[in-house]
Design a protein around this motif. Structure first.
Motif, PDB file in Angstrom:
ATOM      1  N   VAL A 186       0.868  -1.168   0.000  1.00  0.00           N
ATOM      2  CA  VAL A 186       0.000   0.000   0.000  1.00  0.00           C
ATOM      3  C   VAL A 186       0.905   1.217   0.000  1.00  0.00           C
ATOM      4  N   ASP A 187       0.735   2.128  -0.947  1.00  0.00           N
ATOM      5  CA  ASP A 187       1.729   3.193  -1.123  1.00  0.00           C
ATOM      6  C   ASP A 187       1.495   4.417  -0.242  1.00  0.00           C
ATOM      7  N   ALA A 188       0.791   4.234   0.877  1.00  0.00           N
ATOM      8  CA  ALA A 188       0.576   5.302   1.854  1.00  0.00           C
ATOM      9  C   ALA A 188       0.018   4.650   3.108  1.00  0.00           C
ATOM     10  N   ALA A 189      -0.157   5.442   4.165  1.00  0.00           N
ATOM     11  CA  ALA A 189      -0.793   4.879   5.359  1.00  0.00           C
ATOM     12  C   ALA A 189      -2.215   4.434   5.046  1.00  0.00           C
ATOM     13  N   PHE A 190      -2.925   5.255   4.266  1.00  0.00           N
ATOM     14  CA  PHE A 190      -4.268   4.923   3.783  1.00  0.00           C
ATOM     15  C   PHE A 190      -4.367   5.297   2.312  1.00  0.00           C
ATOM     16  N   VAL A 191      -5.047   4.457   1.551  1.00  0.00           N
ATOM     17  CA  VAL A 191      -5.432   4.788   0.180  1.00  0.00           C
ATOM     18  C   VAL A 191      -6.928   4.517   0.071  1.00  0.00           C
TER      19      VAL A 191
END
Length: 365
Positions: free
Chosen positions: A238-243
């Motif tokens: 996942v390329d962020a804490a949240f997508v």
């Protein structure tokens, strides 16, 4: 507005030296109450006398308002509000006893809710039956990046929400925040099912509870929105804490080497201003023990107590995320998808460790 008397149960040790044994969250709660004009801190409790004494000195409490057991404190002080900052294994006992005491109007408890699904349910049910407000300190709901994300979703900035991906932290401890936030983004709806797998090869015990090393979990809410979480070595998927993915755009929160909040629409990615606040909020000024998120959390609980409206931190709301957490561990235990509502009387992860189904190497090896 009335001024409420407050007692903290579980002061913890030195708050400037936090460990996985304790973060001394009692200090952080107390600081937020001290900053709130509608509250007055009047007592503290800790089974370690020197911890309680140090806390009392920090917050100018009289010696006779320092206790080693909460039952004696409840009878002697009769506070309007208690903050429960003991380890999660005894949340149920303390919360239920406080609710049954007939003394308190509100209980504000630390997260995770409990170490078993029935324990979490019993706390909520007992407080509901006794008309005691129960909230849990899921303070990250008030961090500006998450508040702004909720606003973007409500405004239709990404169309209809389809999937929430989480690439931050762990499943149980941090997950008490991240899965809760995923639910917040989806109007606090319950999940229909959850499926998961984990790896636990090196012992990791936090606040008295086992915590896996790596996990992947998927769940679906009752409106068809999906949740996906990857922790440990898999967080990079996942390329962020949240997508958050919608029919017409994407929101990314806390991108590595990128902005804290980003909105993507029609192939254009733009940073969203959150006044410099991170997903952890901002530190409090000066030598305070707390943070602005703690201040906002306490303010929310007081507002709910005043208005009679349900707090976003309410125990009932917290059950949604907690069911996903225990459902995920139960999926690992069953080796299959778990349909909700969840049943079972134990913590699946603790049970697997105790039975030898999971055998992590001791942390000191």
């Amino acid at each position: 507005m009335a001024q409420y008397t407050v007692a903290v149960i579980g002061t913890g040790p030195d708050p400037r030296n936090p460990t996985v044994e304790g973060f001394a969250m009692g200090y952080r709660h107390a600081e937020a109450y001290r900053e709130n004009d509608d509250c007055r801190l009047v007592a503290c409790v800790d089974v370690v006398p020197e911890n309680a004494t140090a806390f009392a000195e920090a917050f100018d409490l009289d010696e006779e308002r320092v206790f080693e057991d909460y039952e004696t404190m409840l009878a002697a002080v009769e506070p309007d509000i208690v903050s429960v900052a003991v380890p999660p294994a005894i949340h149920e006992m303390v919360v239920v006893d406080c609710a049954l005491s007939g003394v308190v109007d509100a209980i504000h408890c630390e997260k995770p809710m409990a170490l078993s699904w029935p324990a979490a349910q019993r706390m909520v049910q007992t407080c509901w039956r006794r008309d005691v407000q129960l909230t849990f300190n899921r303070q990250r709901r008030f961090s500006r990046p998450f508040v702004a994300t909720n606003r973007l979703i409500a405004e239709g900035a990404i169309g209809d929400l389809q999937r929430i991906e989480i690439g931050w932290g762990d499943f149980f401890d941090t997950g008490a925040h991240t899965v809760d936030l995923a639910g917040m983004f989806n109007d606090d709806r319950p999940a229909e099912w959850v499926i998961a797998q984990l790896d636990y090869r090196e012992e990791d015990v936090r606040f008295g509870a086992h915590q896996e090393n790596q996990m992947i979990a998927q769940w679906r809410y009752d409106n068809g929105v999906y949740g996906l979480l990857s922790t440990g070595e898999g967080t990079s998927m996942v390329d962020a804490a949240f997508v958050l993915r919608g029919t017409e755009g994407v929101v990314r929160i806390d991108i590595a080497d990128g902005p804290t909040l980003e909105h993507e629409h029609d192939g254009i990615r733009e940073a969203v201003d959150v006044d410099g606040e991170t997903i952890h909020g901002t530190p409090a000024d000066g030598d305070r023990f707390g943070s602005v998120l703690q201040d906002r959390s306490v303010a929310s609980t007081i507002e709910a107590l005043e208005t009679g409206e349900e707090s976003p931190l309410a125990g009932r709301v917290g059950l949604n995320a907690t069911e996903v957490l225990f459902g995920g561990y139960e999926s690992v235990r069953r080796r299959g998808r778990v349909d909700l509502p969840l049943d079972g009387a134990e913590s699946p992860l603790e049970t697997m460790v105790e039975s030898g189904a999971l055998s992590p190497a001791p942390a000191d090896e």
